[in-house]
Scaffold this motif. Structure first.
Motif, PDB file in Angstrom:
ATOM      1  N   ARG A  70     -48.092 -98.209  -4.945  1.00 35.74           N
ATOM      2  CA  ARG A  70     -49.256 -98.653  -5.729  1.00 35.74           C
ATOM      3  C   ARG A  70     -49.560 -97.741  -6.916  1.00 35.74           C
ATOM      4  NH1 ARG A  70     -54.468 -97.209  -1.893  1.00 35.74           N
ATOM      5  NH2 ARG A  70     -53.792 -95.117  -1.280  1.00 35.74           N
ATOM      6  N   PHE A  71     -48.969 -96.538  -6.887  1.00 35.64           N
ATOM      7  CA  PHE A  71     -49.165 -95.623  -8.016  1.00 35.64           C
ATOM      8  C   PHE A  71     -48.064 -95.767  -9.070  1.00 35.64           C
ATOM      9  CE2 PHE A  71     -50.969 -93.530  -4.237  1.00 35.64           C
ATOM     10  CZ  PHE A  71     -52.308 -93.499  -4.620  1.00 35.64           C
ATOM     11  N   GLY A  72     -47.122 -96.696  -8.816  1.00 33.95           N
ATOM     12  CA  GLY A  72     -46.069 -96.957  -9.775  1.00 33.95           C
ATOM     13  C   GLY A  72     -44.852 -96.080  -9.620  1.00 33.95           C
ATOM     14  N   PHE A  73     -44.783 -95.330  -8.500  1.00 33.10           N
ATOM     15  CA  PHE A  73     -43.637 -94.462  -8.297  1.00 33.10           C
ATOM     16  C   PHE A  73     -42.629 -95.121  -7.353  1.00 33.10           C
ATOM     17  CE2 PHE A  73     -47.099 -91.406  -9.209  1.00 33.10           C
ATOM     18  CZ  PHE A  73     -46.564 -90.837 -10.343  1.00 33.10           C
ATOM     19  N   LEU A  74     -41.350 -94.831  -7.606  1.00 29.34           N
ATOM     20  CA  LEU A  74     -40.285 -95.340  -6.737  1.00 29.34           C
ATOM     21  C   LEU A  74     -40.281 -94.536  -5.432  1.00 29.34           C
ATOM     22  CD1 LEU A  74     -38.174 -97.582  -7.157  1.00 29.34           C
ATOM     23  CD2 LEU A  74     -36.510 -95.788  -7.664  1.00 29.34           C
ATOM     24  N   GLN A  75     -40.205 -95.269  -4.323  1.00 23.38           N
ATOM     25  CA  GLN A  75     -40.315 -94.606  -3.020  1.00 23.38           C
ATOM     26  C   GLN A  75     -39.288 -95.178  -2.045  1.00 23.38           C
ATOM     27  OE1 GLN A  75     -44.361 -94.005  -1.885  1.00 23.38           O
ATOM     28  NE2 GLN A  75     -43.874 -93.752   0.294  1.00 23.38           N
ATOM     29  N   LYS A  76     -38.771 -94.298  -1.147  1.00 25.11           N
ATOM     30  CA  LYS A  76     -37.831 -94.743  -0.109  1.00 25.11           C
ATOM     31  C   LYS A  76     -38.588 -95.206   1.128  1.00 25.11           C
ATOM     32  CE  LYS A  76     -33.932 -91.703  -1.252  1.00 25.11           C
ATOM     33  NZ  LYS A  76     -33.038 -90.637  -0.720  1.00 25.11           N
ATOM     34  N   SER A  77     -37.958 -96.151   1.847  1.00 20.88           N
ATOM     35  CA  SER A  77     -38.527 -96.623   3.117  1.00 20.88           C
ATOM     36  C   SER A  77     -37.412 -96.907   4.114  1.00 20.88           C
ATOM     37  CB  SER A  77     -39.344 -97.900   2.911  1.00 20.88           C
ATOM     38  OG  SER A  77     -39.763 -98.422   4.166  1.00 20.88           O
ATOM     39  N   GLU A  78     -37.677 -96.597   5.370  1.00 20.49           N
ATOM     40  CA  GLU A  78     -36.740 -96.973   6.434  1.00 20.49           C
ATOM     41  C   GLU A  78     -36.703 -98.501   6.566  1.00 20.49           C
ATOM     42  OE1 GLU A  78     -37.747 -95.091  10.089  1.00 20.49           O
ATOM     43  OE2 GLU A  78     -37.440 -93.051   9.317  1.00 20.49           O
ATOM     44  N   LEU A  79     -35.651 -99.006   7.186  1.00 15.95           N
ATOM     45  CA  LEU A  79     -35.519-100.451   7.384  1.00 15.95           C
ATOM     46  C   LEU A  79     -36.573-100.948   8.382  1.00 15.95           C
ATOM     47  CD1 LEU A  79     -31.633-100.730   7.747  1.00 15.95           C
ATOM     48  CD2 LEU A  79     -33.016-100.956   5.677  1.00 15.95           C
ATOM     49  N   PRO A  80     -36.957-102.212   8.281  1.00 18.71           N
ATOM     50  CA  PRO A  80     -37.896-102.770   9.264  1.00 18.71           C
ATOM     51  C   PRO A  80     -37.311-102.702  10.677  1.00 18.71           C
ATOM     52  CG  PRO A  80     -37.672-104.233   7.388  1.00 18.71           C
ATOM     53  CD  PRO A  80     -36.594-103.190   7.251  1.00 18.71           C
ATOM     54  N   LYS A  81     -38.161-102.374  11.635  1.00 19.66           N
ATOM     55  CA  LYS A  81     -37.769-102.390  13.047  1.00 19.66           C
ATOM     56  C   LYS A  81     -38.996-102.744  13.874  1.00 19.66           C
ATOM     57  CE  LYS A  81     -38.491 -97.431  13.886  1.00 19.66           C
ATOM     58  NZ  LYS A  81     -37.893 -96.181  14.407  1.00 19.66           N
ATOM     59  N   LEU A  82     -38.759-103.124  15.089  1.00 17.89           N
ATOM     60  CA  LEU A  82     -39.866-103.540  15.954  1.00 17.89           C
ATOM     61  C   LEU A  82     -40.385-102.370  16.773  1.00 17.89           C
ATOM     62  CD1 LEU A  82     -38.775-107.002  17.407  1.00 17.89           C
ATOM     63  CD2 LEU A  82     -40.121-106.513  15.367  1.00 17.89           C
ATOM     64  N   SER A  83     -41.691-102.163  16.721  1.00 18.69           N
ATOM     65  CA  SER A  83     -42.326-101.246  17.666  1.00 18.69           C
ATOM     66  C   SER A  83     -42.944-102.097  18.768  1.00 18.69           C
ATOM     67  CB  SER A  83     -43.385-100.387  16.969  1.00 18.69           C
ATOM     68  OG  SER A  83     -44.445-101.192  16.495  1.00 18.69           O
ATOM     69  N   VAL A  84     -42.761-101.654  20.012  1.00 20.61           N
ATOM     70  CA  VAL A  84     -43.191-102.445  21.166  1.00 20.61           C
ATOM     71  C   VAL A  84     -43.926-101.555  22.152  1.00 20.61           C
ATOM     72  CG1 VAL A  84     -42.441-103.884  23.096  1.00 20.61           C
ATOM     73  CG2 VAL A  84     -41.205-103.982  20.928  1.00 20.61           C
ATOM     74  N   GLY A  85     -45.058-102.035  22.614  1.00 22.08           N
ATOM     75  CA  GLY A  85     -45.809-101.352  23.665  1.00 22.08           C
ATOM     76  C   GLY A  85     -46.112-102.322  24.790  1.00 22.08           C
ATOM     77  N   VAL A  86     -46.117-101.823  26.033  1.00 21.85           N
ATOM     78  CA  VAL A  86     -46.316-102.690  27.204  1.00 21.85           C
ATOM     79  C   VAL A  86     -47.359-102.101  28.152  1.00 21.85           C
ATOM     80  CG1 VAL A  86     -45.208-103.845  29.154  1.00 21.85           C
ATOM     81  CG2 VAL A  86     -43.896-103.388  27.088  1.00 21.85           C
ATOM     82  N   LEU A  87     -48.298-102.939  28.574  1.00 26.34           N
ATOM     83  CA  LEU A  87     -49.192-102.619  29.688  1.00 26.34           C
ATOM     84  C   LEU A  87     -48.710-103.432  30.882  1.00 26.34           C
ATOM     85  CD1 LEU A  87     -52.668-102.892  27.909  1.00 26.34           C
ATOM     86  CD2 LEU A  87     -51.344-100.814  28.317  1.00 26.34           C
ATOM     87  N   TYR A  88     -48.393-102.753  31.968  1.00 26.35           N
ATOM     88  CA  TYR A  88     -47.870-103.449  33.158  1.00 26.35           C
ATOM     89  C   TYR A  88     -48.873-103.300  34.291  1.00 26.35           C
ATOM     90  CZ  TYR A  88     -44.690-104.699  36.996  1.00 26.35           C
ATOM     91  OH  TYR A  88     -44.106-105.290  38.092  1.00 26.35           O
ATOM     92  N   PHE A  89     -49.480-104.433  34.681  1.00 26.26           N
ATOM     93  CA  PHE A  89     -50.491-104.436  35.740  1.00 26.26           C
ATOM     94  C   PHE A  89     -49.852-104.890  37.052  1.00 26.26           C
ATOM     95  CE2 PHE A  89     -52.798-105.029  31.790  1.00 26.26           C
ATOM     96  CZ  PHE A  89     -53.794-104.072  31.904  1.00 26.26           C
ATOM     97  N   GLN A  90     -49.958-104.051  38.064  1.00 26.67           N
ATOM     98  CA  GLN A  90     -49.387-104.377  39.373  1.00 26.67           C
ATOM     99  C   GLN A  90     -50.436-104.120  40.445  1.00 26.67           C
ATOM    100  OE1 GLN A  90     -46.008-102.002  40.548  1.00 26.67           O
ATOM    101  NE2 GLN A  90     -45.103-103.707  41.661  1.00 26.67           N
ATOM    102  N   ASN A  91     -50.564-105.104  41.352  1.00 23.20           N
ATOM    103  CA  ASN A  91     -51.507-104.980  42.470  1.00 23.20           C
ATOM    104  C   ASN A  91     -52.941-104.747  41.980  1.00 23.20           C
ATOM    105  OD1 ASN A  91     -49.339-105.182  44.300  1.00 23.20           O
ATOM    106  ND2 ASN A  91     -48.953-102.988  44.118  1.00 23.20           N
ATOM    107  N   GLN A  92     -53.288-105.349  40.865  1.00 23.18           N
ATOM    108  CA  GLN A  92     -54.650-105.247  40.353  1.00 23.18           C
ATOM    109  C   GLN A  92     -55.548-106.237  41.094  1.00 23.18           C
ATOM    110  OE1 GLN A  92     -54.748-102.218  38.156  1.00 23.18           O
ATOM    111  NE2 GLN A  92     -56.276-103.580  37.350  1.00 23.18           N
ATOM    112  N   LYS A  93     -56.759-105.834  41.402  1.00 22.34           N
ATOM    113  CA  LYS A  93     -57.706-106.771  41.998  1.00 22.34           C
ATOM    114  C   LYS A  93     -58.148-107.790  40.952  1.00 22.34           C
ATOM    115  CE  LYS A  93     -59.405-103.726  45.621  1.00 22.34           C
ATOM    116  NZ  LYS A  93     -60.584-103.051  46.210  1.00 22.34           N
ATOM    117  N   GLU A  94     -58.284-107.311  39.711  1.00 19.03           N
ATOM    118  CA  GLU A  94     -58.568-108.223  38.599  1.00 19.03           C
ATOM    119  C   GLU A  94     -58.276-107.487  37.294  1.00 19.03           C
ATOM    120  OE1 GLU A  94     -63.306-107.623  37.852  1.00 19.03           O
ATOM    121  OE2 GLU A  94     -62.700-109.097  39.336  1.00 19.03           O
ATOM    122  N   LEU A  95     -58.119-108.228  36.240  1.00 17.06           N
ATOM    123  CA  LEU A  95     -57.851-107.603  34.943  1.00 17.06           C
ATOM    124  C   LEU A  95     -59.096-106.858  34.458  1.00 17.06           C
ATOM    125  CD1 LEU A  95     -55.947-110.339  32.921  1.00 17.06           C
ATOM    126  CD2 LEU A  95     -55.011-108.248  33.874  1.00 17.06           C
TER     127      LEU A  95
END
Length: 595
Positions: A541-566
């Protein structure tokens, strides 16, 4: 001369069949309605055949067939069964499942109507008996099968296909018999909670049965896990040792507390989980038009017309409140004006058949089936009868159905992301709040594209939209109905999925596969030079040329086991925290927390 001798006196027999029938007894195994939490009926099971001199029940019937006395014996057994059945204190509320040997048609003394006489003797309606046709015993021809079906359906008996799925002509049998009930063989129920292929197969059977107005029984349920899985799949009825073993009539009071405890357990363990994507029939306005009983006399019908004169049609139900068709007021009045003749068959002759659907059917699945059925397209049906747990609930009109579809489509269009056709934030919040009391294993995965804004600056909106559209399709293809409760598109490049996976390993495996497919897509869609360098450049946005890594997926997981309720009150904060921690991952490709 005994009744049996009257039926068999023309044939020489080696056994004393009268004594054999006397020694044989019946046990009863309960069949329970999983939604209504009640005993639906009992399957009659022959016992004490050894004392009658036979090694197995199959030998008993085989010998009777060879000596041409099978039909006479069958009638005696039916009478004995009915005499026991009426000893239940609540027998008028129950159904009786009786296995028929299709070879009775080959007996020289076979005649139609004897079962109706037996039922009248014990003051029972024809709908009490449900005849089971088993796939275990092949029919010599479908002509014989048609004869049996026509014989019993013409007398208003219900038909069930027993041991469904083990024969070689299951679908042909459904087509020919148009059964009210399918009984799934134990093979498909055994360890169904551990076998994904069985689940998928059974889900399709249940869907097929419901679309033709039928119900499904799971036979041989032996564990809690099997029962809960059957309920989740949508199976209507169940029987097996986990519910109650077969018992003799005098043991009924001892069995009842066990079944009542089971119903309590079902209420505690399982709360039906309906996804926000489903548009159920029961959401449409259902008009509870008072039905006419199929046993009504002329004066009763006329009184019904007078009492409910605001209605122009009336559903017809049997003694168990199961729908049989629709009567139109004009047709009834025309009949009464033209003739004084009226009998039980009059209602049947005037009655029009229409679609009968359970309230839990997904509306769009039904409409899709309807669009493929050329016979139905040729019919002008204006009303659909709705049932709940097999019992008449009301009527919906085609007009109300179309209004509902229109409203739902507007809602979907309003809340759906145009690129991915996935529901957005409002639907996700509503989904979470609707399922506060969900009890089961569940994973929540948050997925977004790292370096997406840089990609958008470098390659423009068109390429960015294509990347988002690709990811949406990839997620939908991976998390099909068998795996997902809900899949949503939160923001421009953020997605969330609530999955059904029991195994934490399987959810991680699927998510890693998505990451690999996404990386592969990036490599195939960007210039080789960029892929070789491992970065691209863009103007910030300042008009300067900049490097960037390639797009990739970030993934996060919540795993609920034996829960009485959410933990719904905390869940939105947990998901937000999951988003940022997954982006900061350096050690693992997927960030996760197990609860």
């Amino acid at each position: 001369m005994s009744k049996f001798e009257e039926k068999t006196s023309d044939y020489a027999v080696d056994y004393d069949w009268n004594k054999a029938v006397e020694k044989i007894n019946f046990a009863f195994q309960p069949i329970v309605d999983l939604r209504a939490k009640r005993i639906f009926g009992f399957e009659a099971l022959l016992r004490n055949y050894q004392e009658a001199g036979f090694q197995s029940i199959f030998q008993f019937f085989d010998v009777a067939f060879q000596e041409k006395v099978l039909y006479g014996i069958d009638l005696l057994l039916r009478e004995k069964l009915l005499s026991l059945f009426v000893q239940f204190p609540d027998y008028r509320k129950r159904r009786l499942f009786y296995n028929i040997d299709n070879r009775i048609l080959e007996m020289p003394n076979f005649e139609s109507g004897n079962t109706v006489k037996l039922l009248k003797k014990y003051n029972l309606p024809n709908s009490t008996l449900i005849f089971e046709i088993s796939e275990r015993f092949p029919f010599h021809s479908y002509e014989n099968l048609s004869k049996i079906i026509y014989n019993y359906k013409n007398q208003e008996f219900k038909i069930a296909i027993d041991d469904f799925g083990i024969g070689y002509s299951s679908l042909k049998l459904i087509y020919s018999a148009e059964p009210e009930i399918l009984k799934l063989d134990r093979f498909f129920v055994s360890n169904i909670h551990k076998d994904l292929r069985k689940k998928l197969f059974v889900e399709q059977i249940v869907h097929l049965a419901h679309l033709i107005g039928g119900r499904v029984i799971a036979e041989g349920v032996e564990t809690k896990e099997e029962l809960i899985t059957c309920m989740k799949i949508g199976i209507d009825l169940a029987q097996g040792h986990y519910i109650a073993p077969p018992f003799f009539i005098e043991e009924y009071n001892e069995i009842l507390p066990t079944i009542e405890a089971l119903f309590h357990e079902i209420n505690v363990l399982y709360d039906p989980f309906i996804t926000d994507n489903e548009f159920l029939i029961k959401e449409i306005h259902i008009e509870a038009i008072p039905p006419i009983k199929n046993t009504s006399r002329k004066d009763e019908v006329l009184e019904h017309l007078q009492n409910y004169s605001k209605y122009s049609l009336f559903p017809v139900v049997n003694e168990h409140d199961e729908p049989e068709g629709i009567l139109y007021e004009k047709e009834l009045k025309r009949h009464f004006l033209s003739t004084d003749n009226f009998s039980h068959h009059t209602l049947k002759e005037l009655m029009k058949k229409t679609y009968v659907l359970d309230s839990k059917i997904d509306l769009f699945q039904f409409l899709e089936t309807l669009s493929l059925d050329e016979d139905l397209q040729d019919q002008n049906f204006f009303e659909i009868i709705i049932t709940e747990n097999g019992v008449y609930k009301g009527v919906i009109t085609a007009e109300n159905l179309l209004k509902y579809v229109f409203r739902k489509q507007l809602l979907v269009a309003k809340e759906t992301n145009p690129l991915t056709q996935l529901p957005g934030s409002s639907a996700i919040k509503r989904f979470i709040n609707t399922h506060k009391n969900f009890i089961d294993v569940m994973s929540i995965a948050y997925i977004d594209i790292q370096n997406f804004k840089n990609f958008n600056e470098a390659f423009g909106f068109d390429e960015s939209d294509k990347l988002i559209s690709y990811l949406g399709t990839l997620l939908k293809n991976t998390f099909r109905d068998k795996h997902v409760y809900f899949l949503g598109h939160i923001e421009s490049d953020d997605f969330i999925v609530f999955t059904k996976y029991k195994s934490f390993f399987h959810i991680l495996k699927s998510l890693r596969k998505i990451q690999k497919e996404f990386d592969k897509h990036i490599k195939n869609s960007l210039p080789k030079e960029i892929i070789h360098n491992g970065f691209f450049t863009y103007t910030n946005r300042f008009g300067f040329l900049q490097k960037s890594e390639l797009p990739k997926l970030s993934v996060g997981v919540l795993y609920f086991q034996n829960q009485k309720e959410l933990p719904v009150d905390e869940l939105f904060l947990m998901i937000n925290d999951l988003k940022y921690q997954s982006k900061d991952q350096t050690q693992r490709s997927i960030f996760y927390k197990v609860y």
